[in-house]
Each structure stands twice: as C-alpha cells, then as structure tokens.
Design a protein around this motif. Structure first.
Motif, PDB file in Angstrom:
ATOM      1  N   ILE A  12       0.836  -1.198   0.000  1.00  0.00           N
ATOM      2  CA  ILE A  12       0.000   0.000   0.000  1.00  0.00           C
ATOM      3  C   ILE A  12       0.877   1.255   0.000  1.00  0.00           C
ATOM      4  CG2 ILE A  12      -1.669   1.324   1.343  1.00  0.00           C
ATOM      5  CD1 ILE A  12      -2.947  -0.987  -0.036  1.00  0.00           C
ATOM      6  N   HIS A  13       1.947   1.238   0.793  1.00  0.00           N
ATOM      7  CA  HIS A  13       2.838   2.395   0.870  1.00  0.00           C
ATOM      8  C   HIS A  13       3.521   2.666  -0.469  1.00  0.00           C
ATOM      9  CE1 HIS A  13       6.800   4.296   1.854  1.00  0.00           C
ATOM     10  NE2 HIS A  13       5.988   5.107   2.515  1.00  0.00           N
ATOM     11  N   ARG A  14       3.955   1.629  -1.135  1.00  0.00           N
ATOM     12  CA  ARG A  14       4.609   1.800  -2.432  1.00  0.00           C
ATOM     13  C   ARG A  14       3.643   2.341  -3.481  1.00  0.00           C
ATOM     14  NH1 ARG A  14       7.673  -3.606  -4.038  1.00  0.00           N
ATOM     15  NH2 ARG A  14       8.120  -2.276  -5.849  1.00  0.00           N
ATOM     16  N   VAL A  15       2.429   1.836  -3.484  1.00  0.00           N
ATOM     17  CA  VAL A  15       1.462   2.278  -4.491  1.00  0.00           C
ATOM     18  C   VAL A  15       1.046   3.728  -4.242  1.00  0.00           C
ATOM     19  CG1 VAL A  15      -0.825   1.854  -5.457  1.00  0.00           C
ATOM     20  CG2 VAL A  15       0.645  -0.069  -4.883  1.00  0.00           C
ATOM     21  N   VAL A  16       0.844   4.100  -2.976  1.00  0.00           N
ATOM     22  CA  VAL A  16       0.455   5.483  -2.671  1.00  0.00           C
ATOM     23  C   VAL A  16       1.578   6.447  -3.047  1.00  0.00           C
ATOM     24  CG1 VAL A  16      -0.083   7.069  -0.791  1.00  0.00           C
ATOM     25  CG2 VAL A  16      -1.217   4.853  -0.900  1.00  0.00           C
ATOM     26  N   ARG A  17       2.824   6.100  -2.749  1.00  0.00           N
ATOM     27  CA  ARG A  17       3.945   6.952  -3.141  1.00  0.00           C
ATOM     28  C   ARG A  17       4.026   7.084  -4.656  1.00  0.00           C
ATOM     29  NH1 ARG A  17       8.676   5.312  -2.739  1.00  0.00           N
ATOM     30  NH2 ARG A  17       9.614   7.397  -2.910  1.00  0.00           N
ATOM     31  N   TRP A  18       3.774   6.012  -5.365  1.00  0.00           N
ATOM     32  CA  TRP A  18       3.795   6.052  -6.836  1.00  0.00           C
ATOM     33  C   TRP A  18       2.679   6.951  -7.366  1.00  0.00           C
ATOM     34  CZ3 TRP A  18      -0.136   3.895  -9.984  1.00  0.00           C
ATOM     35  CH2 TRP A  18       0.140   3.923 -11.356  1.00  0.00           C
ATOM     36  N   GLN A  19       1.484   6.878  -6.762  1.00  0.00           N
ATOM     37  CA  GLN A  19       0.380   7.711  -7.212  1.00  0.00           C
ATOM     38  C   GLN A  19       0.652   9.197  -6.963  1.00  0.00           C
ATOM     39  OE1 GLN A  19      -3.242   4.868  -5.852  1.00  0.00           O
ATOM     40  NE2 GLN A  19      -3.831   6.833  -6.672  1.00  0.00           N
ATOM     41  N   LEU A  20       1.119   9.517  -5.774  1.00  0.00           N
ATOM     42  CA  LEU A  20       1.363  10.920  -5.447  1.00  0.00           C
ATOM     43  C   LEU A  20       2.513  11.498  -6.263  1.00  0.00           C
ATOM     44  CD1 LEU A  20       0.919  10.897  -1.566  1.00  0.00           C
ATOM     45  CD2 LEU A  20      -0.764  11.426  -3.337  1.00  0.00           C
ATOM     46  N   ALA A  21       3.540  10.698  -6.519  1.00  0.00           N
ATOM     47  CA  ALA A  21       4.653  11.186  -7.324  1.00  0.00           C
ATOM     48  C   ALA A  21       4.239  11.376  -8.777  1.00  0.00           C
ATOM     49  CB  ALA A  21       5.834  10.219  -7.233  1.00  0.00           C
ATOM     50  N   LYS A  22       3.379  10.503  -9.263  1.00  0.00           N
ATOM     51  CA  LYS A  22       2.980  10.588 -10.673  1.00  0.00           C
ATOM     52  C   LYS A  22       2.084  11.793 -10.930  1.00  0.00           C
ATOM     53  CE  LYS A  22       1.068   7.744 -14.395  1.00  0.00           C
ATOM     54  NZ  LYS A  22       2.298   7.841 -15.204  1.00  0.00           N
ATOM     55  N   ARG A  23       1.262  12.170  -9.942  1.00  0.00           N
ATOM     56  CA  ARG A  23       0.363  13.302 -10.157  1.00  0.00           C
ATOM     57  C   ARG A  23       1.007  14.646  -9.802  1.00  0.00           C
ATOM     58  NH1 ARG A  23      -4.296  13.374  -5.445  1.00  0.00           N
ATOM     59  NH2 ARG A  23      -3.043  14.283  -3.774  1.00  0.00           N
ATOM     60  N   GLN A  24       2.223  14.650  -9.272  1.00  0.00           N
ATOM     61  CA  GLN A  24       2.906  15.895  -8.966  1.00  0.00           C
ATOM     62  C   GLN A  24       3.238  16.623 -10.264  1.00  0.00           C
ATOM     63  OE1 GLN A  24       6.101  15.410  -6.224  1.00  0.00           O
ATOM     64  NE2 GLN A  24       6.771  17.550  -6.333  1.00  0.00           N
ATOM     65  N   GLN A  25       2.934  17.904 -10.322  1.00  0.00           N
ATOM     66  CA  GLN A  25       3.069  18.643 -11.576  1.00  0.00           C
ATOM     67  C   GLN A  25       4.527  18.818 -11.986  1.00  0.00           C
ATOM     68  OE1 GLN A  25       0.953  22.307 -11.171  1.00  0.00           O
ATOM     69  NE2 GLN A  25      -1.065  21.342 -11.312  1.00  0.00           N
ATOM     70  N   GLY A  26       5.384  19.138 -11.055  1.00  0.00           N
ATOM     71  CA  GLY A  26       6.786  19.325 -11.398  1.00  0.00           C
ATOM     72  C   GLY A  26       7.056  20.566 -12.218  1.00  0.00           C
ATOM     73  N   THR A  27       6.281  21.628 -12.002  1.00  0.00           N
ATOM     74  CA  THR A  27       6.442  22.866 -12.771  1.00  0.00           C
ATOM     75  C   THR A  27       7.323  23.890 -12.053  1.00  0.00           C
ATOM     76  OG1 THR A  27       4.387  23.714 -11.788  1.00  0.00           O
ATOM     77  CG2 THR A  27       4.231  22.583 -13.915  1.00  0.00           C
ATOM     78  N   HIS A  28       7.932  23.527 -10.925  1.00  0.00           N
ATOM     79  CA  HIS A  28       8.793  24.466 -10.198  1.00  0.00           C
ATOM     80  C   HIS A  28      10.058  24.738 -11.024  1.00  0.00           C
ATOM     81  CE1 HIS A  28      10.002  20.466  -9.638  1.00  0.00           C
ATOM     82  NE2 HIS A  28       9.889  20.353  -8.329  1.00  0.00           N
ATOM     83  N   SER A  29      10.477  26.004 -11.016  1.00  0.00           N
ATOM     84  CA  SER A  29      11.613  26.380 -11.841  1.00  0.00           C
ATOM     85  C   SER A  29      12.348  27.552 -11.199  1.00  0.00           C
ATOM     86  CB  SER A  29      11.158  26.766 -13.250  1.00  0.00           C
ATOM     87  OG  SER A  29      12.253  27.166 -14.046  1.00  0.00           O
ATOM     88  N   THR A  30      13.651  27.555 -11.313  1.00  0.00           N
ATOM     89  CA  THR A  30      14.495  28.671 -10.867  1.00  0.00           C
ATOM     90  C   THR A  30      15.413  29.084 -12.017  1.00  0.00           C
ATOM     91  OG1 THR A  30      16.098  27.099  -9.967  1.00  0.00           O
ATOM     92  CG2 THR A  30      14.458  27.981  -8.445  1.00  0.00           C
ATOM     93  N   LYS A  31      15.953  30.303 -11.934  1.00  0.00           N
ATOM     94  CA  LYS A  31      16.778  30.841 -13.016  1.00  0.00           C
ATOM     95  C   LYS A  31      18.256  30.572 -12.756  1.00  0.00           C
ATOM     96  CE  LYS A  31      13.631  34.531 -14.406  1.00  0.00           C
ATOM     97  NZ  LYS A  31      13.476  35.996 -14.643  1.00  0.00           N
ATOM     98  N   THR A  32      18.928  30.175 -13.806  1.00  0.00           N
ATOM     99  CA  THR A  32      20.379  30.018 -13.742  1.00  0.00           C
ATOM    100  C   THR A  32      21.055  31.367 -13.987  1.00  0.00           C
ATOM    101  OG1 THR A  32      20.536  29.461 -16.092  1.00  0.00           O
ATOM    102  CG2 THR A  32      20.153  27.650 -14.545  1.00  0.00           C
ATOM    103  N   ILE A  33      22.385  31.398 -13.977  1.00  0.00           N
ATOM    104  CA  ILE A  33      23.117  32.658 -14.128  1.00  0.00           C
ATOM    105  C   ILE A  33      22.945  33.248 -15.514  1.00  0.00           C
ATOM    106  CG2 ILE A  33      25.277  31.603 -14.873  1.00  0.00           C
ATOM    107  CD1 ILE A  33      26.726  33.635 -13.019  1.00  0.00           C
ATOM    108  N   SER A  34      22.650  32.417 -16.484  1.00  0.00           N
ATOM    109  CA  SER A  34      22.435  32.932 -17.840  1.00  0.00           C
ATOM    110  C   SER A  34      21.017  33.447 -18.048  1.00  0.00           C
ATOM    111  CB  SER A  34      22.731  31.842 -18.871  1.00  0.00           C
ATOM    112  OG  SER A  34      21.857  30.745 -18.689  1.00  0.00           O
ATOM    113  N   GLU A  35      20.104  33.127 -17.153  1.00  0.00           N
ATOM    114  CA  GLU A  35      18.708  33.543 -17.288  1.00  0.00           C
ATOM    115  C   GLU A  35      18.363  34.757 -16.433  1.00  0.00           C
ATOM    116  OE1 GLU A  35      16.833  29.074 -18.094  1.00  0.00           O
ATOM    117  OE2 GLU A  35      16.866  29.937 -16.071  1.00  0.00           O
TER     118      GLU A  35
END
Length: 300
Positions: free
Chosen positions: A120-143
């Motif tokens: 159950i723990h493995r499946v819940v972690r897989w579900q929550l990780a899969k639905r995470q948007q992952g849109t966080h972004s930071t600027k590098t020195i060139s940006e």
C-alpha cells in the motif's frame, strides 16, 4: 423445542471449542449447510462447532412454541473467519432505500487477499509522485536579468573579487542547482499496482465498510436525497461511490456540493481514493468490471 444447553456451557462459548449439541424437532427448523445430522426418535441431533454457528433461534410464527420475548435480538455466536485465505465472500446487495436485492459473491482472489502495508505504501507513493506537476523552476546565471560587466576592479577596493552581479551570492542573483521542470514519476510494476488495489479492496471488505448496491440510480438531482441516504449509515463519515462505465447525471449533480461524498467510475478506482474514504459503495456492475479487470492478464 427442547434445548439441551446448560448455562455453564453458554458462558464458556467465548473460550471453549467443544462441540455444541442441540436437540430439536425435525419439523421446526431447516438444517443449514455444514452440520452433520443424526436422526433419532423423530429428533435431529445437530453437531456443530463455534465457527460454524452463525444463526439465531427464531420463533415459529405458525406454531408459536417458543416465546418471542425470550429470544435474543442479536447474534450469540460470531463466525470466525481468517482474512487473507483467498476465499469467496458472499455479501448482501441493497440500494439507497435499503431494499433487499439478493446476494453477490465476491471473488476471493480480489476481495480476500492478505493485507500488506508495504505494498500500500509503495502504491500510494507512486500515485502521489505521478500526479505531482513538477512545474517548479528557478533561473540560472544565464537567465537572470542584469549586466555582465565586472562590478569593480579586481584589486585595490578591499572587497572580495567578483566578475558579475548575477551570481548566487548577490541579492536578485541566480539559484545554483535549483529545481527545473521535470516529471517526478517513477516506475512501479503493474503486478504491484494491481496487488495494491486488491489489498485496499480486501481491507474495506474485512472492515465491513464495503457496500454493494444493485445500482446507483437516484430519482432526482436534489442533494437532500443523497444527504438523507448517507445519514442513515452508521459509523461512516466519507463515502466513495463507484459506478460502472459512466456516472449517472442525477447522481453527479446530487453529490457535487457534498465534500464527504465523491463519485468515480470503476475505471478510475485507485488505492489512494479508497484510503481517503472510510466507506466504499460499489454498484453490482462496477464490482463485475473490477473483477474482470483484475483477472485480465498483464500485457508485457
């Protein structure tokens, strides 16, 4: 009916495993499955064990031989069943009006599998990780916006040497090794995901929190009807209604304003949704579709 049961024997039902012998008239009751009988002097001697004794002696309305007020309203003996033996379960089928619609047999390899918290723990972690948007972004020195000119001379100022104002040590500068848009999903074998769903369904069935309805049809789209239905259920706070291929329009409209009632089709049933709700209500068609889905071979 003559009952050859002593009070001392009744008090020891909780701990003793000795056979229970009841002598009754053969014309009064119908013998349940699982009892051995011996006919003697127009009487039947019933030999059963505690784990098989699940019924209550009820008065015969035609004969009226046993007083009704002396009978218990509750079950005296509770059947003992070990969970996780892959045994088929028989569950009553009702509807929103609590009408008797017969029984349904639940497949043991889907609704009676051993409980494993690690799966159950493995499946819940897989579900929550899969639905995470992952849109966080930071600027590098060139940006980072700013000049690339050297802020001051290399020597003679008494300050540390710098080549740009866009470095991470300056206010408004870049972020080193910061997050970038990416997918947080990771791989989980299909057999593990399928096993997790079986375990979640088996846990609700073992707790008595799995209800099977003939269908999930409601007469109108009024929310008060659903409120009246769920208020009749005891020890239940949050409900997950699982329908067949699609969700009926009246049911969707009647539950959209209730935060404690959610409706999903059978194809969307998942482990995390089951864990978020303490009561699982499934239609007969959704149970059949889930069993068919669990019995389908996994494509490699």
């Amino acid at each position: 009916m003559a009952l050859s049961i002593s009070r001392r024997l009744l008090r020891s039902f909780g701990s003793i495993r000795a056979p229970l012998t009841v002598s009754i008239n053969a014309k009064d009751v119908a013998l349940p499955v699982g009892y051995s009988t011996l006919k003697k002097n127009n009487e039947l001697s019933l030999l059963g064990y505690q784990r098989f004794s699940t019924g209550i002696i009820t008065p015969d309305t035609s004969a009226g031989a046993f007083p009704a007020d002396m009978l218990s309203k509750k079950k005296i003996l509770t059947p003992e069943r070990t969970q996780g033996l892959l045994q088929d379960l028989m569950i009553p089928v009702t509807n929103f009006n609590n009408e008797d619609k017969g029984f349904m047999v639940l497949a043991g390899d889907v609704f009676d599998v051993p409980i494993r918290k690690d799966i159950i723990h493995r499946v819940v972690r897989w579900q929550l990780a899969k639905r995470q948007q992952g849109t966080h972004s930071t600027k590098t020195i060139s940006e980072v916006s700013g000049t690339g000119r050297k802020p001051y001379n290399q020597k003679g100022t008494g300050q540390a040497r710098h080549g740009t104002k866009r470095g991470p040590q300056f206010r408004g500068g870049c972020i080193m090794h910061g997050p970038k848009p990416r997918s947080h999903a990771f791989k989980l074998n299909k057999k593990v995901r399928r096993l997790g769903l079986k375990i979640a369904l088996s846990a609700r069935a073992a707790e008595g929190k799995l209800l099977v309805y003939e269908d999930l049809l409601v007469p109108t789209h009024k929310t008060k009807n659903i409120v009246n239905y769920v208020s009749q259920m005891e020890d239940a706070k949050k409900f997950l209604l699982v329908d067949g291929e699609g969700i009926e329009e009246n049911l969707k409209l009647a539950t959209q304003n209730l935060h404690y009632v959610n409706v999903i089709p059978s194809i969307g049933l998942n482990v995390y949704s089951i864990l978020l709700h303490d009561t699982l209500v499934m239609s007969r068609s959704s149970v059949e579709m889930i069993v068919k889905r669990m019995h389908t071979p996994i494509n490699r």
